[in-house]
Design a protein around this motif. Structure first.
Motif, PDB file in Angstrom:
ATOM      1  N   GLN A  62      13.759   0.207   0.159  1.00  0.00           N
ATOM      2  CA  GLN A  62      13.869  -0.974   0.989  1.00  0.00           C
ATOM      3  C   GLN A  62      15.258  -1.057   1.604  1.00  0.00           C
ATOM      4  OE1 GLN A  62      12.823  -3.856  -2.031  1.00  0.00           O
ATOM      5  NE2 GLN A  62      10.725  -4.031  -1.240  1.00  0.00           N
ATOM      6  N   LEU A  63      15.363  -1.901   2.627  1.00  0.00           N
ATOM      7  CA  LEU A  63      16.637  -2.071   3.317  1.00  0.00           C
ATOM      8  C   LEU A  63      17.717  -2.555   2.359  1.00  0.00           C
ATOM      9  CD1 LEU A  63      18.441  -2.261   5.827  1.00  0.00           C
ATOM     10  CD2 LEU A  63      17.439  -4.524   6.258  1.00  0.00           C
ATOM     11  N   SER A  64      17.385  -3.485   1.482  1.00  0.00           N
ATOM     12  CA  SER A  64      18.373  -4.031   0.555  1.00  0.00           C
ATOM     13  C   SER A  64      18.941  -2.944  -0.353  1.00  0.00           C
ATOM     14  CB  SER A  64      17.739  -5.147  -0.289  1.00  0.00           C
ATOM     15  OG  SER A  64      16.610  -4.653  -1.006  1.00  0.00           O
ATOM     16  N   GLN A  65      18.084  -1.993  -0.769  1.00  0.00           N
ATOM     17  CA  GLN A  65      18.564  -0.903  -1.606  1.00  0.00           C
ATOM     18  C   GLN A  65      19.547  -0.014  -0.849  1.00  0.00           C
ATOM     19  OE1 GLN A  65      14.367   0.305  -2.601  1.00  0.00           O
ATOM     20  NE2 GLN A  65      15.244   0.608  -4.644  1.00  0.00           N
ATOM     21  N   ASN A 103      14.355   8.309  -1.577  1.00  0.00           N
ATOM     22  CA  ASN A 103      14.839   9.310  -0.625  1.00  0.00           C
ATOM     23  C   ASN A 103      14.154   9.211   0.737  1.00  0.00           C
ATOM     24  OD1 ASN A 103      12.322  10.171  -1.375  1.00  0.00           O
ATOM     25  ND2 ASN A 103      12.976  12.188  -2.113  1.00  0.00           N
ATOM     26  N   LEU A 104      13.434   8.105   0.962  1.00  0.00           N
ATOM     27  CA  LEU A 104      12.800   7.871   2.255  1.00  0.00           C
ATOM     28  C   LEU A 104      12.953   6.401   2.646  1.00  0.00           C
ATOM     29  CD1 LEU A 104       9.393   9.807   1.982  1.00  0.00           C
ATOM     30  CD2 LEU A 104      11.319  10.413   3.444  1.00  0.00           C
ATOM     31  N   ILE A 105      13.140   6.157   3.932  1.00  0.00           N
ATOM     32  CA  ILE A 105      13.057   4.806   4.478  1.00  0.00           C
ATOM     33  C   ILE A 105      12.153   4.853   5.700  1.00  0.00           C
ATOM     34  CG2 ILE A 105      15.324   4.072   3.646  1.00  0.00           C
ATOM     35  CD1 ILE A 105      16.409   4.563   6.463  1.00  0.00           C
ATOM     36  N   ILE A 106      11.730   3.701   6.172  1.00  0.00           N
ATOM     37  CA  ILE A 106      10.836   3.619   7.330  1.00  0.00           C
ATOM     38  C   ILE A 106      11.564   2.885   8.444  1.00  0.00           C
ATOM     39  CG2 ILE A 106       8.602   2.830   8.199  1.00  0.00           C
ATOM     40  CD1 ILE A 106       7.653   2.734   5.276  1.00  0.00           C
ATOM     41  N   ILE A 107      11.552   3.468   9.631  1.00  0.00           N
ATOM     42  CA  ILE A 107      12.089   2.776  10.797  1.00  0.00           C
ATOM     43  C   ILE A 107      10.966   2.592  11.815  1.00  0.00           C
ATOM     44  CG2 ILE A 107      14.414   3.664  10.457  1.00  0.00           C
ATOM     45  CD1 ILE A 107      13.897   5.655  12.739  1.00  0.00           C
ATOM     46  N   ARG A 155      -0.688   7.585   6.976  1.00  0.00           N
ATOM     47  CA  ARG A 155       0.128   8.679   7.513  1.00  0.00           C
ATOM     48  C   ARG A 155       1.473   8.747   6.798  1.00  0.00           C
ATOM     49  NH1 ARG A 155       3.899   8.532  11.390  1.00  0.00           N
ATOM     50  NH2 ARG A 155       3.270   6.441  12.040  1.00  0.00           N
ATOM     51  N   LEU A 156       2.099   7.601   6.571  1.00  0.00           N
ATOM     52  CA  LEU A 156       3.387   7.577   5.876  1.00  0.00           C
ATOM     53  C   LEU A 156       3.237   7.961   4.406  1.00  0.00           C
ATOM     54  CD1 LEU A 156       4.965   4.349   7.430  1.00  0.00           C
ATOM     55  CD2 LEU A 156       5.614   6.728   7.885  1.00  0.00           C
ATOM     56  N   ILE A 157       2.127   7.549   3.802  1.00  0.00           N
ATOM     57  CA  ILE A 157       1.869   7.922   2.400  1.00  0.00           C
ATOM     58  C   ILE A 157       1.703   9.429   2.285  1.00  0.00           C
ATOM     59  CG2 ILE A 157       0.174   7.768   0.530  1.00  0.00           C
ATOM     60  CD1 ILE A 157      -0.330   4.863   1.420  1.00  0.00           C
ATOM     61  N   LEU A 158       0.971  10.027   3.210  1.00  0.00           N
ATOM     62  CA  LEU A 158       0.762  11.471   3.195  1.00  0.00           C
ATOM     63  C   LEU A 158       2.079  12.216   3.388  1.00  0.00           C
ATOM     64  CD1 LEU A 158      -1.154  13.889   3.120  1.00  0.00           C
ATOM     65  CD2 LEU A 158      -1.497  13.615   5.587  1.00  0.00           C
ATOM     66  N   THR A 159       2.927  11.698   4.262  1.00  0.00           N
ATOM     67  CA  THR A 159       4.234  12.332   4.467  1.00  0.00           C
ATOM     68  C   THR A 159       5.050  12.331   3.190  1.00  0.00           C
ATOM     69  OG1 THR A 159       4.280  11.690   6.800  1.00  0.00           O
ATOM     70  CG2 THR A 159       6.391  12.218   5.770  1.00  0.00           C
ATOM     71  N   ALA A 160       5.064  11.199   2.488  1.00  0.00           N
ATOM     72  CA  ALA A 160       5.809  11.109   1.229  1.00  0.00           C
ATOM     73  C   ALA A 160       5.271  12.087   0.198  1.00  0.00           C
ATOM     74  CB  ALA A 160       5.769   9.686   0.700  1.00  0.00           C
ATOM     75  N   GLN A 161       3.955  12.245   0.153  1.00  0.00           N
ATOM     76  CA  GLN A 161       3.358  13.178  -0.801  1.00  0.00           C
ATOM     77  C   GLN A 161       3.733  14.614  -0.476  1.00  0.00           C
ATOM     78  OE1 GLN A 161      -0.805  12.251  -0.483  1.00  0.00           O
ATOM     79  NE2 GLN A 161      -0.691  10.454  -1.840  1.00  0.00           N
ATOM     80  N   GLN A 162       3.799  14.936   0.791  1.00  0.00           N
ATOM     81  CA  GLN A 162       4.089  16.310   1.201  1.00  0.00           C
ATOM     82  C   GLN A 162       5.524  16.716   0.879  1.00  0.00           C
ATOM     83  OE1 GLN A 162       3.038  16.089   5.345  1.00  0.00           O
ATOM     84  NE2 GLN A 162       0.927  16.756   5.014  1.00  0.00           N
ATOM     85  N   ALA A 206       0.830  -1.208   0.000  1.00  0.00           N
ATOM     86  CA  ALA A 206       0.000   0.000   0.000  1.00  0.00           C
ATOM     87  C   ALA A 206       0.864   1.259   0.000  1.00  0.00           C
ATOM     88  CB  ALA A 206      -0.931  -0.013   1.210  1.00  0.00           C
ATOM     89  N   ILE A 207       1.957   1.237   0.752  1.00  0.00           N
ATOM     90  CA  ILE A 207       2.846   2.393   0.797  1.00  0.00           C
ATOM     91  C   ILE A 207       3.567   2.563  -0.530  1.00  0.00           C
ATOM     92  CG2 ILE A 207       4.904   3.346   1.916  1.00  0.00           C
ATOM     93  CD1 ILE A 207       3.980   2.073   4.508  1.00  0.00           C
ATOM     94  N   LEU A 208       4.015   1.465  -1.121  1.00  0.00           N
ATOM     95  CA  LEU A 208       4.681   1.552  -2.413  1.00  0.00           C
ATOM     96  C   LEU A 208       3.743   2.078  -3.492  1.00  0.00           C
ATOM     97  CD1 LEU A 208       6.760  -1.761  -2.415  1.00  0.00           C
ATOM     98  CD2 LEU A 208       7.620   0.576  -2.168  1.00  0.00           C
ATOM     99  N   LYS A 209       2.460   1.748  -3.356  1.00  0.00           N
ATOM    100  CA  LYS A 209       1.471   2.248  -4.314  1.00  0.00           C
ATOM    101  C   LYS A 209       1.329   3.749  -4.200  1.00  0.00           C
ATOM    102  CE  LYS A 209      -3.257   1.376  -5.910  1.00  0.00           C
ATOM    103  NZ  LYS A 209      -4.521   0.628  -5.649  1.00  0.00           N
ATOM    104  N   GLY A 210       1.444   4.266  -2.979  1.00  0.00           N
ATOM    105  CA  GLY A 210       1.465   5.713  -2.764  1.00  0.00           C
ATOM    106  C   GLY A 210       0.129   6.400  -2.825  1.00  0.00           C
ATOM    107  N   ALA A 211      -0.957   5.673  -2.574  1.00  0.00           N
ATOM    108  CA  ALA A 211      -2.291   6.270  -2.618  1.00  0.00           C
ATOM    109  C   ALA A 211      -3.021   5.996  -1.305  1.00  0.00           C
ATOM    110  CB  ALA A 211      -3.086   5.719  -3.792  1.00  0.00           C
TER     111      ALA A 211
END
Length: 333
Positions: free
Chosen positions: A214-217, A264-268, A200-207, A184-189
């Motif tokens: 991902q961690l591997s990246q 340019n974003l990761i999630i912890i 909440r995380l999707i909205l932050t990315a949009q803002q 859902a987060i990768l979809k970005g909607a």
């Protein structure tokens, strides 16, 4: 008959008696003020002594003697190791005037309980017997929130430029804190089907026009990341004035010449306080290239929100458990 007053023996005896009487009178102490039985620690105890009839204040001596076996009031500050202990302490000693104070300092958050806090109501500074609402505020307990090791580690590197090797070592050491974005987060909607924290995380990315990685990246970039900088010359001419403007357009590309396209974003997910619940937070990932040097920057995005949420959970819990009034800030010293 012989007069006893003329007899030297009797005269000596009369003189000695007189001297005893005089010395007893000179050595006698006189009480000027003595504390009443029901006001032992309020009224002063004053006496005079023979030498020049000096005055001596025995109030402190009386109080010390009375407190030798039993203290006049409770005082001292307890340093407690967990929030439940603070709750139990408050339940044990609380009274009608007890109160809580919460200091939401991100570096040193605390909650303080004052068992003998001032009573409610306006002050009465002109009352001869003193303000009836005043208390000593000497009986306290303090809980210093222990910040989690994860929180301290990420806050320490936040906004601090790091070299590639330093970034790789930090990511490997704290890989357990990084979570991959959900579909859902990768979809970005945003959607009603998503969880609240996902929206909440999707909205932050949009803002902030961000894209989650991902961690591997992140691990791959910390080991193999290379930036190639190209410069293009752009000349713009104003036909009306004939003036020309020259610009150099810099662009960062990969080794094969393709434009860089990195997340340019990761999630912890880390707890704010030791042994506390984890909070999901976005972390901005950036890099800066200057000449042949590359520096990486990890920045926690609005960590204040997670801190406030975790702190409020603790504040609401102890307020509900103790049923005491809560004030944000520090009490009177």
């Amino acid at each position: 008959m012989t007069d006893q007053t003329e007899n030297p023996v009797f005269a000596a005896e009369n003189t000695a008696q007189t001297m005893r009487n005089v010395m007893a009178e000179l050595g006698k102490t006189e009480t000027l003020a003595n504390p009443a039985p029901d006001k032992t620690l309020i009224e002063a105890a004053l006496v005079t002594t023979p030498t020049g009839r000096n005055h001596h204040d025995l109030t402190s001596t009386h109080r010390a003697a009375l407190e030798y076996l039993k203290p006049a009031r409770r005082k001292g500050t307890a340093r407690l190791a967990d929030l439940q202990s603070l709750t139990d302490w408050a339940q044990r000693f609380k009274g009608d005037t007890s109160a809580l104070f919460a200091e939401p300092d991100m570096d040193a958050p605390t909650i303080t309980c004052i068992a003998d806090y001032h009573a409610a109501g306006p002050i009465e500074p002109t009352t001869p017997t003193g303000d009836p609402t005043a208390r000593h505020c000497h009986h306290r307990a303090v809980y210093n929130f222990p910040l989690s090791n994860e929180w301290k580690a990420w806050m320490e590197v936040s906004d601090t430029p790091m070299e590639k090797d330093d970034l790789g070592e930090f990511i490997e050491a704290n890989a357990k804190d990084i979570m991959d974005p959900t579909p859902a987060i990768l979809k970005g909607a945003e959607s009603d089907k998503n969880k609240d924290w996902e929206n909440r995380l999707i909205l932050t990315a949009q803002q902030i026009e961000g894209r989650y990685g991902q961690l591997s990246q992140l691990l791959k970039m910390s080991k193999q990341f290379q930036v190639y900088e190209t410069s293009d010359l752009k000349i713009a001419t104003n036909r009306d004035s004939g003036e020309s403007e020259i610009q150099f357009l810099n662009e960062h590309k990969t080794a094969d010449g393709k434009p860089l396209n990195i997340p340019n974003l990761i999630i912890i997910a880390i707890p704010v306080f030791a042994n506390g619940a984890p909070y999901r937070m976005p972390v901005r990932f950036r890099y800066r290239k200057s000449g042949g040097q590359i520096r990486f920057i990890l920045s926690l995005y609005n960590p204040e929100k997670s801190f406030e949420a975790a702190f409020d959970v603790a504040v609401n819990k102890i307020t509900a458990d103790t049923e005491l009034p809560m004030f944000k800030g520090t009490p009177e010293s």
